[in-house]
Write a protein that holds these residues in place. Structure first.
Motif, PDB file in Angstrom:
ATOM      1  N   LYS A  23       0.837  -1.216   0.000  1.00 47.15           N
ATOM      2  CA  LYS A  23       0.000   0.000   0.000  1.00 47.15           C
ATOM      3  C   LYS A  23       0.862   1.253   0.000  1.00 47.15           C
ATOM      4  O   LYS A  23       0.548   2.235  -0.668  1.00 47.15           O
ATOM      5  CB  LYS A  23      -0.944  -0.017   1.191  1.00 47.15           C
ATOM      6  N   ALA A  24       1.973   1.214   0.732  1.00 48.47           N
ATOM      7  CA  ALA A  24       2.879   2.362   0.772  1.00 48.47           C
ATOM      8  C   ALA A  24       3.521   2.591  -0.597  1.00 48.47           C
ATOM      9  O   ALA A  24       3.703   3.746  -1.017  1.00 48.47           O
ATOM     10  CB  ALA A  24       3.947   2.152   1.843  1.00 48.47           C
ATOM     11  N   LEU A  25       3.858   1.524  -1.303  1.00 48.46           N
ATOM     12  CA  LEU A  25       4.411   1.667  -2.652  1.00 48.46           C
ATOM     13  C   LEU A  25       3.391   2.296  -3.595  1.00 48.46           C
ATOM     14  O   LEU A  25       3.730   3.170  -4.402  1.00 48.46           O
ATOM     15  CB  LEU A  25       4.857   0.310  -3.206  1.00 48.46           C
ATOM     16  N   LEU A  26       2.147   1.855  -3.504  1.00 46.38           N
ATOM     17  CA  LEU A  26       1.092   2.423  -4.347  1.00 46.38           C
ATOM     18  C   LEU A  26       0.905   3.904  -4.033  1.00 46.38           C
ATOM     19  O   LEU A  26       0.803   4.741  -4.938  1.00 46.38           O
ATOM     20  CB  LEU A  26      -0.219   1.658  -4.161  1.00 46.38           C
ATOM     21  N   ALA A  29       3.863   5.843  -5.495  1.00 48.17           N
ATOM     22  CA  ALA A  29       3.758   5.985  -6.948  1.00 48.17           C
ATOM     23  C   ALA A  29       2.753   7.079  -7.310  1.00 48.17           C
ATOM     24  O   ALA A  29       3.035   7.930  -8.160  1.00 48.17           O
ATOM     25  CB  ALA A  29       3.364   4.660  -7.592  1.00 48.17           C
ATOM     26  N   ALA A  30       1.595   7.077  -6.666  1.00 43.07           N
ATOM     27  CA  ALA A  30       0.575   8.096  -6.942  1.00 43.07           C
ATOM     28  C   ALA A  30       1.085   9.486  -6.575  1.00 43.07           C
ATOM     29  O   ALA A  30       0.911  10.447  -7.333  1.00 43.07           O
ATOM     30  CB  ALA A  30      -0.707   7.773  -6.183  1.00 43.07           C
ATOM     31  N   THR A  31       1.732   9.590  -5.431  1.00 41.92           N
ATOM     32  CA  THR A  31       2.260  10.880  -4.979  1.00 41.92           C
ATOM     33  C   THR A  31       3.319  11.406  -5.945  1.00 41.92           C
ATOM     34  O   THR A  31       3.327  12.592  -6.293  1.00 41.92           O
ATOM     35  CB  THR A  31       2.844  10.745  -3.559  1.00 41.92           C
ATOM     36  N   LEU A  32       4.201  10.530  -6.393  1.00 40.31           N
ATOM     37  CA  LEU A  32       5.231  10.947  -7.342  1.00 40.31           C
ATOM     38  C   LEU A  32       4.627  11.438  -8.656  1.00 40.31           C
ATOM     39  O   LEU A  32       5.068  12.449  -9.210  1.00 40.31           O
ATOM     40  CB  LEU A  32       6.214   9.800  -7.600  1.00 40.31           C
ATOM     41  N   PHE A  33       3.605  10.732  -9.161  1.00 38.64           N
ATOM     42  CA  PHE A  33       2.942  11.183 -10.390  1.00 38.64           C
ATOM     43  C   PHE A  33       2.351  12.573 -10.199  1.00 38.64           C
ATOM     44  O   PHE A  33       2.533  13.459 -11.029  1.00 38.64           O
ATOM     45  CB  PHE A  33       1.825  10.221 -10.801  1.00 38.64           C
ATOM     46  N   LEU A  34       1.658  12.754  -9.096  1.00 39.23           N
ATOM     47  CA  LEU A  34       0.993  14.028  -8.852  1.00 39.23           C
ATOM     48  C   LEU A  34       1.969  15.160  -8.584  1.00 39.23           C
ATOM     49  O   LEU A  34       1.634  16.330  -8.773  1.00 39.23           O
ATOM     50  CB  LEU A  34       0.016  13.891  -7.681  1.00 39.23           C
ATOM     51  N   ASN A  35       3.177  14.827  -8.159  1.00 36.11           N
ATOM     52  CA  ASN A  35       4.181  15.853  -7.855  1.00 36.11           C
ATOM     53  C   ASN A  35       5.217  16.022  -8.955  1.00 36.11           C
ATOM     54  O   ASN A  35       6.282  16.588  -8.729  1.00 36.11           O
ATOM     55  CB  ASN A  35       4.863  15.542  -6.520  1.00 36.11           C
ATOM     56  N   GLY A  36       4.926  15.509 -10.148  1.00 33.45           N
ATOM     57  CA  GLY A  36       5.783  15.773 -11.292  1.00 33.45           C
ATOM     58  C   GLY A  36       7.017  14.909 -11.417  1.00 33.45           C
ATOM     59  O   GLY A  36       7.998  15.332 -12.040  1.00 33.45           O
ATOM     60  N   GLU A  37       6.987  13.701 -10.864  1.00 37.69           N
ATOM     61  CA  GLU A  37       8.113  12.785 -10.998  1.00 37.69           C
ATOM     62  C   GLU A  37       7.642  11.470 -11.636  1.00 37.69           C
ATOM     63  O   GLU A  37       7.701  10.406 -11.021  1.00 37.69           O
ATOM     64  CB  GLU A  37       8.749  12.524  -9.639  1.00 37.69           C
ATOM     65  N   PRO A  38       7.172  11.548 -12.889  1.00 40.87           N
ATOM     66  CA  PRO A  38       6.572  10.366 -13.507  1.00 40.87           C
ATOM     67  C   PRO A  38       7.538   9.212 -13.765  1.00 40.87           C
ATOM     68  O   PRO A  38       7.132   8.058 -13.726  1.00 40.87           O
ATOM     69  CB  PRO A  38       5.996  10.897 -14.816  1.00 40.87           C
ATOM     70  N   GLU A  39       8.825   9.514 -14.011  1.00 42.84           N
ATOM     71  CA  GLU A  39       9.773   8.428 -14.307  1.00 42.84           C
ATOM     72  C   GLU A  39       9.895   7.486 -13.114  1.00 42.84           C
ATOM     73  O   GLU A  39       9.795   6.264 -13.255  1.00 42.84           O
ATOM     74  CB  GLU A  39      11.158   8.995 -14.678  1.00 42.84           C
ATOM     75  N   PHE A  88      -3.497   1.849 -12.353  1.00 47.44           N
ATOM     76  CA  PHE A  88      -3.694   2.134 -10.931  1.00 47.44           C
ATOM     77  C   PHE A  88      -4.937   1.417 -10.414  1.00 47.44           C
ATOM     78  O   PHE A  88      -4.933   0.880  -9.306  1.00 47.44           O
ATOM     79  CB  PHE A  88      -3.820   3.644 -10.679  1.00 47.44           C
ATOM     80  N   GLY A  89      -6.003   1.400 -11.199  1.00 44.97           N
ATOM     81  CA  GLY A  89      -7.235   0.734 -10.778  1.00 44.97           C
ATOM     82  C   GLY A  89      -7.040  -0.754 -10.557  1.00 44.97           C
ATOM     83  O   GLY A  89      -7.515  -1.316  -9.568  1.00 44.97           O
ATOM     84  N   GLY A  96      -6.942  -4.177  -2.646  1.00 43.79           N
ATOM     85  CA  GLY A  96      -8.157  -3.918  -1.867  1.00 43.79           C
ATOM     86  C   GLY A  96      -8.134  -2.573  -1.168  1.00 43.79           C
ATOM     87  O   GLY A  96      -8.555  -2.460  -0.014  1.00 43.79           O
ATOM     88  N   VAL A  97      -7.635  -1.536  -1.862  1.00 43.25           N
ATOM     89  CA  VAL A  97      -7.551  -0.206  -1.266  1.00 43.25           C
ATOM     90  C   VAL A  97      -8.212   0.831  -2.160  1.00 43.25           C
ATOM     91  O   VAL A  97      -8.442   0.603  -3.345  1.00 43.25           O
ATOM     92  CB  VAL A  97      -6.080   0.217  -1.002  1.00 43.25           C
ATOM     93  N   GLN A  98      -8.506   1.970  -1.568  1.00 39.64           N
ATOM     94  CA  GLN A  98      -9.000   3.138  -2.293  1.00 39.64           C
ATOM     95  C   GLN A  98      -7.873   4.155  -2.347  1.00 39.64           C
ATOM     96  O   GLN A  98      -7.012   4.192  -1.455  1.00 39.64           O
ATOM     97  CB  GLN A  98     -10.204   3.761  -1.566  1.00 39.64           C
ATOM     98  N   ILE A  99      -7.869   4.985  -3.355  1.00 40.75           N
ATOM     99  CA  ILE A  99      -6.894   6.071  -3.456  1.00 40.75           C
ATOM    100  C   ILE A  99      -7.644   7.380  -3.315  1.00 40.75           C
ATOM    101  O   ILE A  99      -8.625   7.615  -4.010  1.00 40.75           O
ATOM    102  CB  ILE A  99      -6.135   6.042  -4.807  1.00 40.75           C
ATOM    103  N   GLU A 100      -7.166   8.218  -2.392  1.00 41.41           N
ATOM    104  CA  GLU A 100      -7.740   9.544  -2.193  1.00 41.41           C
ATOM    105  C   GLU A 100      -6.623  10.564  -2.264  1.00 41.41           C
ATOM    106  O   GLU A 100      -5.549  10.351  -1.704  1.00 41.41           O
ATOM    107  CB  GLU A 100      -8.407   9.641  -0.823  1.00 41.41           C
ATOM    108  N   ALA A 101      -6.874  11.679  -2.952  1.00 39.14           N
ATOM    109  CA  ALA A 101      -5.883  12.742  -3.029  1.00 39.14           C
ATOM    110  C   ALA A 101      -6.284  13.851  -2.052  1.00 39.14           C
ATOM    111  O   ALA A 101      -7.464  14.202  -1.953  1.00 39.14           O
ATOM    112  CB  ALA A 101      -5.823  13.303  -4.443  1.00 39.14           C
ATOM    113  N   HIS A 102      -5.317  14.358  -1.328  1.00 38.81           N
ATOM    114  CA  HIS A 102      -5.531  15.454  -0.394  1.00 38.81           C
ATOM    115  C   HIS A 102      -4.516  16.537  -0.703  1.00 38.81           C
ATOM    116  O   HIS A 102      -3.327  16.289  -0.810  1.00 38.81           O
ATOM    117  CB  HIS A 102      -5.327  14.986   1.053  1.00 38.81           C
ATOM    118  N   ALA A 103      -5.015  17.766  -0.824  1.00 37.96           N
ATOM    119  CA  ALA A 103      -4.130  18.894  -1.082  1.00 37.96           C
ATOM    120  C   ALA A 103      -3.510  19.344   0.243  1.00 37.96           C
ATOM    121  O   ALA A 103      -4.184  19.395   1.268  1.00 37.96           O
ATOM    122  CB  ALA A 103      -4.893  20.037  -1.724  1.00 37.96           C
ATOM    123  N   VAL A 104      -2.227  19.648   0.189  1.00 35.53           N
ATOM    124  CA  VAL A 104      -1.511  20.166   1.347  1.00 35.53           C
ATOM    125  C   VAL A 104      -0.855  21.457   0.934  1.00 35.53           C
ATOM    126  O   VAL A 104      -0.220  21.528  -0.122  1.00 35.53           O
ATOM    127  CB  VAL A 104      -0.435  19.147   1.833  1.00 35.53           C
TER     128      VAL A 104
END
Length: 107
Positions: A23-26, A29-39, A88-89, A96-104
């Motif tokens: 779950k931490a890896l997922l 990965a999502a955080t990196l995509f959203l923060n501009g580190e797609p590679e 990602f889906g 068996g997890v949901q992904i939620e984005a939260h702005a900080v």
């Protein structure tokens, strides 16, 4: 001589043993995509796919060729948003997890 271990094998075994690690890896990965580190995000997601659903299983679940999925998640891959969402889906469902984005607020 120092003993070394295959990184992919280490990740696969740890994912199998520790669901929270997967779950931490997922999340990473999502955080990196959203923060501009797609590679880096693609490489983490690739390792997670290998350790969970596998590329053949991912191909069946996403209705995309396995070879294309491998290319998408390579360091130079360029998956479309539709493909990325499908990947990602599939991993999210496998874990068996949901992904939620939260702005900080940035400091």
């Amino acid at each position: 001589m120092a003993l070394t271990r295959d990184f992919k094998l280490t990740v696969s075994e740890r994912v199998a043993r520790e669901p929270e690690f997967a779950k931490a890896l997922l999340d990473e990965a999502a955080t990196l995509f959203l923060n501009g580190e797609p590679e880096t995000a693609r490489l983490i997601l690739r390792d997670l796919v290998n350790a969970t659903v596998g590329f053949e299983g991912l191909a069946r679940e996403t209705a995309r060729p396995s070879k294309s999925l491998h290319r998408m998640l390579s360091s130079h891959g360029n998956p479309s948003m539709d493909n990325l969402s499908a990947i990602f889906g599939a991993v999210r469902r496998q874990l068996g997890v949901q992904i939620e984005a939260h702005a900080v607020k940035a400091a």
